[in-house]
Design a protein around this motif. Structure first.
Motif, short mmCIF file in Angstrom:
data_model
loop_
_atom_site.label_atom_id
_atom_site.label_comp_id
_atom_site.label_asym_id
_atom_site.label_seq_id
_atom_site.Cartn_x
_atom_site.Cartn_y
_atom_site.Cartn_z
N GLU A 173 0.82 -1.21 0.00
CA GLU A 173 0.00 0.00 0.00
C GLU A 173 0.85 1.27 0.00
OE1 GLU A 173 -0.22 -2.39 2.19
OE2 GLU A 173 -2.10 -3.41 1.69
N GLU A 174 2.16 1.15 0.30
CA GLU A 174 3.01 2.32 0.43
C GLU A 174 3.99 2.46 -0.74
OE1 GLU A 174 4.95 1.76 4.12
OE2 GLU A 174 3.14 1.99 5.33
N ARG A 175 3.77 1.72 -1.82
CA ARG A 175 4.69 1.80 -2.95
C ARG A 175 4.52 3.13 -3.68
NH1 ARG A 175 8.11 -1.97 -1.76
NH2 ARG A 175 8.96 -1.79 -3.87
N ARG A 176 5.63 3.74 -4.04
CA ARG A 176 5.57 5.00 -4.79
C ARG A 176 5.05 4.76 -6.20
NH1 ARG A 176 10.93 5.56 -2.57
NH2 ARG A 176 10.89 6.83 -0.69
N THR A 177 5.18 3.54 -6.69
CA THR A 177 4.68 3.26 -8.04
C THR A 177 3.17 3.38 -8.13
OG1 THR A 177 4.71 0.90 -7.47
CG2 THR A 177 6.61 1.77 -8.67
N LYS A 178 2.46 3.33 -7.00
CA LYS A 178 1.01 3.48 -7.02
C LYS A 178 0.62 4.90 -7.40
CE LYS A 178 -1.51 1.42 -3.93
NZ LYS A 178 -2.11 0.36 -4.71
N ALA A 179 1.53 5.85 -7.22
CA ALA A 179 1.24 7.25 -7.57
C ALA A 179 1.51 7.55 -9.03
CB ALA A 179 2.07 8.20 -6.69
N VAL A 180 2.06 6.58 -9.77
CA VAL A 180 2.35 6.79 -11.18
C VAL A 180 1.08 6.54 -11.98
CG1 VAL A 180 3.75 6.07 -13.14
CG2 VAL A 180 4.74 6.12 -10.85
N ARG A 181 0.68 7.52 -12.74
CA ARG A 181 -0.53 7.39 -13.53
C ARG A 181 -0.20 6.76 -14.87
NH1 ARG A 181 -3.09 10.28 -17.51
NH2 ARG A 181 -5.36 10.04 -17.59
N ILE A 182 -0.95 5.72 -15.22
CA ILE A 182 -0.75 5.00 -16.47
C ILE A 182 -1.81 5.45 -17.46
CG2 ILE A 182 -0.74 2.73 -17.56
CD1 ILE A 182 0.25 1.58 -14.95
N GLN A 183 -1.37 5.80 -18.65
CA GLN A 183 -2.32 6.20 -19.69
C GLN A 183 -3.19 5.02 -20.07
OE1 GLN A 183 -2.92 9.07 -21.07
NE2 GLN A 183 -1.23 10.34 -20.38
N PRO A 184 -4.51 5.15 -20.01
CA PRO A 184 -5.37 4.01 -20.35
C PRO A 184 -5.40 3.75 -21.84
CG PRO A 184 -6.69 5.95 -19.86
CD PRO A 184 -5.25 6.32 -19.59
N TRP A 185 -5.59 2.48 -22.17
CA TRP A 185 -5.78 2.05 -23.56
C TRP A 185 -4.62 2.51 -24.45
CZ3 TRP A 185 -9.78 5.02 -21.29
CH2 TRP A 185 -10.70 4.26 -20.61
N MET A 186 -3.41 2.33 -23.97
CA MET A 186 -2.25 2.74 -24.74
C MET A 186 -1.67 1.51 -25.44
SD MET A 186 1.30 4.29 -23.34
CE MET A 186 0.46 5.50 -22.35
N ASP A 187 -1.24 1.69 -26.66
CA ASP A 187 -0.53 0.63 -27.36
C ASP A 187 0.81 1.18 -27.84
OD1 ASP A 187 -1.11 2.18 -29.60
OD2 ASP A 187 -2.91 1.03 -30.06
N LEU A 188 1.59 0.32 -28.45
CA LEU A 188 2.93 0.71 -28.84
C LEU A 188 2.92 1.79 -29.92
CD1 LEU A 188 4.71 -2.74 -28.85
CD2 LEU A 188 4.92 -0.94 -27.17
N GLN A 189 1.82 1.91 -30.68
CA GLN A 189 1.76 2.92 -31.73
C GLN A 189 1.46 4.30 -31.17
OE1 GLN A 189 0.27 -0.16 -32.09
NE2 GLN A 189 1.95 -0.85 -33.36
N THR A 190 0.75 4.37 -30.07
CA THR A 190 0.37 5.68 -29.53
C THR A 190 1.30 6.14 -28.41
OG1 THR A 190 -1.13 4.68 -27.93
CG2 THR A 190 -2.04 5.26 -30.08
N ALA A 191 2.17 5.27 -27.89
CA ALA A 191 3.04 5.68 -26.79
C ALA A 191 3.97 6.81 -27.20
CB ALA A 191 3.86 4.48 -26.30
N ALA A 192 4.37 6.85 -28.46
CA ALA A 192 5.28 7.91 -28.92
C ALA A 192 4.59 9.26 -29.00
CB ALA A 192 5.85 7.55 -30.28
#
Length: 760
Positions: A173-192
């Motif tokens: 519950e205390e991991r700093r990675t939990k604060a990292v927001r992940i872009q939803p519905w991302m694929d390798l073509q749109t990550a750039a």
């Protein structure tokens, strides 16, 4: 400082604090091929693979008995024997780390050497690892460091890794990675495309910024404002000749085919830049700035005209190199006048004036908002039911299960003030499949969840004790300070207390958290008197308990307690089993966070509301109590939208003002609007989703525990209020009977949990 790290087979994540960082290009030099094998051996000694391989080798070598007296030795005994053997042959492996100086010395024992060989060559490929490091050092293999605005899709697995991947002792519950927001519905073509601005919008801003020159005076004004124009940019030979005849403009040749037009008002700066140049006119100002200051001001004004541009292209008309301009650009960046980044996706670093960049982001925001297709209020209600998992896509039961599901529900309902008895009878049981009061008690006893009685505002009044309708807030312990901070402005003084409550309060202040029996002894009161005093203190929001059982016991009707005692003799699950009672923590000041959007409690509450509703606007929060003003929340949402964390637009029709939504909520809202459904949802009037008269048309239903509503396809069709059942739409007799049955909630012993019957 605490370093958090996790590792999977193909990825490693290092989580640093806000005050610690290192250059990404340095990472590739951390490991050397000459010492990598020794470093890896010391690291694998702490990995589970060593213990597993050791037990296997010790058993295979018959150093640990598998059979004893013709019977198989239990695995746990074999594990203990293997550990005892390891203590004898390799004492440093099990020794306390504080007692081991330097690296652990590997003993020359065949079982230890065989175990290390199995780990290095079977579980891992140490030879290939060393060869790879050697190729990196030789330059045969390159490492590219990327600083991204959002995590790469390839990092999603490690960011959401389970505790088995943790390399430190930190809690999940205390991991700093939990604060990292992940872009939803991302694929390798749109990550750039993350962080890239729309090229059409960049061209639009450039076109709007470029001056429309209609005569010689306007050309002169443009030269004064933007430092200079090239002859090709001006493209007005007649007006230039007129200004030169008036000695208001001069020309400067900086290179082959590069001629600058300079106004007399800015000539002193170019005289500092080009001290050997001969000008045909005299500057208006006789003082000459330093070369660095002159170049900085010229770059500042040129960036106000050009938009995103590389350093080379910016200083090319001046005949200078990018290195010459770097110091001036960095100074402008430190002032906040310009920003650097990869704005147009060219792959090279670009510079842009801050106001122009803000305009581009504003146009991007407006474009994204225009893409939003609003839905009707009924479809929005259907979305809310699915957002809270009260119903599935086809009307199926998708309620959460277990303590993890209960923790997720409490995070969604954090800060919502509901009557004490309604939490278990109406809210949690509607969202948790097979909910039991012991689940909430365990979360409270573990310190993860705390309950609190918020203030009502206004003049404090005496209260005899909590009743079934007393508002209670449930939230995680770390979040309590934010809600107390939001409610602190409502407090106007201390409420009068009875003598019993004062004695119990003094005992708690003197001795700290105490059990019920200790309070009886310290306060010198009878059990019923202490119970009444605790009820009064809870009603004032001064005292809380380790578990929810304490509040459950206080609001339990006396008749219910007598019935339990008659049925089960001396058994009593009431106040004696509630755990320790303690003073409610005072609101602690929140530390200043660099880059915060607003006051910490305002930003936290704004995010909680997004988590609760998915889509937030002013009308939706009409019945929410204890919130900061909408203007403060609106400021946070606008900043979150600029960061790309939320979407702004018109998501629900019929409501004025700006609306904001989480990206995943916006997609779920569109999906719900496109899907057909006629699901029926029955909920209590105290539920936060009781938005009748707010989102849906009609009268508001009082938020009382006995009132209930029935929705069909997002529209209320029946209401049970004040003991009266009303149908809001025309229904036949069969439909009325079905609606009546749905409105009758399943009776659950939310106020108490009866023990199993005694054997006769």
């Amino acid at each position: 400082f605490e370093l958090q790290a996790s590792a999977l087979e193909d990825s490693i994540v290092l989580s640093l604090g806000p005050t610690h960082s290192f250059a990404l290009d340095e990472v590739k030099s951390y490991l050397k091929s000459a010492s990598a094998r020794d470093v890896l051996i010391q690291a694998l000694l702490d990995a589970p693979m060593f213990g597993t391989r050791w037990r296997w080798n010790a058993t295979a070598a018959l150093a640990v008995r598998r059979m004893n007296g013709g019977k198989k030795v239990p695995p746990q005994f074999q594990r203990s024997d293997a550990q005892d053997l390891l203590t004898v042959v390799f004492p440093d492996q099990l020794a306390c780390a504080e007692n081991v100086a330097g690296e652990r010395e590997i003993p020359e024992h065949p079982l230890v050497l065989q175990t290390l060989r199995d780990c290095l060559h079977e579980t891992m490929d140490v030879d290939g690892f060393v060869r790879l490091l050697a190729r990196i050092e030789a330059g045969d293999v390159g490492i590219t460091s990327c600083e991204l605005a959002s995590p790469s899709p390839l990092s999603h697995a490690i960011l959401n890794a389970r505790p088995y991947a943790f390399l430190d002792d930190g809690e999940a519950e205390e991991r700093r990675t939990k604060a990292v927001r992940i872009q939803p519905w991302m694929d390798l073509q749109t990550a750039a495309d993350i962080g890239r601005l729309d090229l059409e919008l960049i061209d639009r801003v450039k076109e709007e910024t470029w001056p429309e020159i209609g005569d010689a005076d306007e050309l002169h004004d443009a030269l004064v404002v933007y430092a200079f124009l090239t002859a090709a940019e001006a493209a007005a030979d007649e007006w230039v000749a007129s200004l030169e005849a008036q000695r208001r403009v001069t020309r400067l040749q900086t290179g082959p085919g590069s001629t600058l037009l300079i106004a007399a008002e800015r000539l002193h700066e170019f005289a500092a830049l080009f001290p050997d140049a001969a000008f045909t006119i005299s500057p208006v100002r006789q003082d000459r700035p330093s070369r660095e200051d002159a170049l900085r001001e010229v770059l500042r004004n040129r960036l106000e005209l050009l938009g995103p541009i590389t350093a080379d292209a910016l200083v090319a008309p001046l005949g200078l190199s990018a290195d010459d301009a770097l110091m001036g650009l960095v100074q402008l960046e430190a002032e906040g006048a310009v920003m650097r980044g990869h704005f147009s996706g060219s792959g090279t670093e670009e510079w842009c004036e801050r106001r122009l960049l803000a305009r581009m982001h504003r146009y991007t925001r407006d474009k994204l908002r225009a893409e939003v297709q609003p839905v009707s209020p009924a479809q929005f209600m259907r979305f809310l039911f699915r957002w809270h998992q009260l119903t599935g896509a086809q009307g199926d039961d998708e309620r959460r299960e277990g303590e993890s599901g209960l923790a997720a529900v409490l995070r969604q309902l954090e800060g919502f003030a509901a009557p004490a008895t309604a939490w278990e009878e109406d809210l949690l049981s509607a969202r948790i499949n097979d909910y039991e009061p012991a689940m909430l008690d365990r979360l409270c006893a573990a310190g993860r969840v705390v309950w609190w009685r918020p203030g009502d505002g206004g003049e404090p009044t005496a209260r005899s004790g909590p009743i079934r309708g007393t508002p209670i807030v449930l939230c995680e312990r770390d979040a309590l300070a934010h809600w107390q901070q939001a409610a602190s402005g409502d407090a106007t003084g201390e409420a009068p207390l009875s003598s019993r409550a004062t004695r119990v309060l003094d005992a708690l202040r003197a001795h700290g958290a105490s059990f019920f029996a200790d309070l009886q002894h310290d306060a010198g009161l009878l059990g019923t008197e202490v119970e009444q005093a605790l009820g009064e203190l809870v009603a004032q929001g001064l005292v809380t308990c380790d578990s929810f059982a304490g509040l459950r016991a206080l609001v339990m009707p006396a008749e219910a307690r007598r019935r339990i005692r008659r049925r089960h003799g001396s058994y009593d699950i009431g106040i004696n089993d509630a755990g320790r009672w303690a003073l409610t923590r005072r609101p602690r000041p929140s530390p200043e966070a660099p880059g915060a959007l607003a006051d910490p409690h305002v930003e936290h509450i704004a995010r909680v509301l997004l988590r609760r509703y998915g889509v937030v606007f002013r009308k939706l929060l009409e019945r929410e109590a204890g919130l900061p003003p909408w203007r403060d929340l609106h400021y946070v949402y606008r900043r979150l939208e600029a960061r790309g964390e939320v979407r702004g637009g018109r998501f629900v029709t019929g409501f004025a003002g700006e609306q904001f939504a989480l990206p995943e909520a916006a997609a779920a809202l569109r999906k719900t609007a496109k899907s057909e459904g006629h699901e029926r949802v029955s909920l209590s009037a105290v539920d936060p989703l009781n938005l009748a008269g707010i989102i849906t048309p009609g009268e508001k239903v009082p938020r009382l525990p006995g009132n209930r509503l029935l929705f069909e396809n997002g529209v209320p069709i029946a209401v049970q209020s004040g003991g009266e059942l009303r149908y809001l739409t025309a229904l036949d007799a069969g439909a009325q009977w079905e609606a009546k049955n749905l409105l009758i909630r399943k009776q659950r012993p939310g106020s108490y949990h009866e023990p199993p019957a005694r054997p006769q």
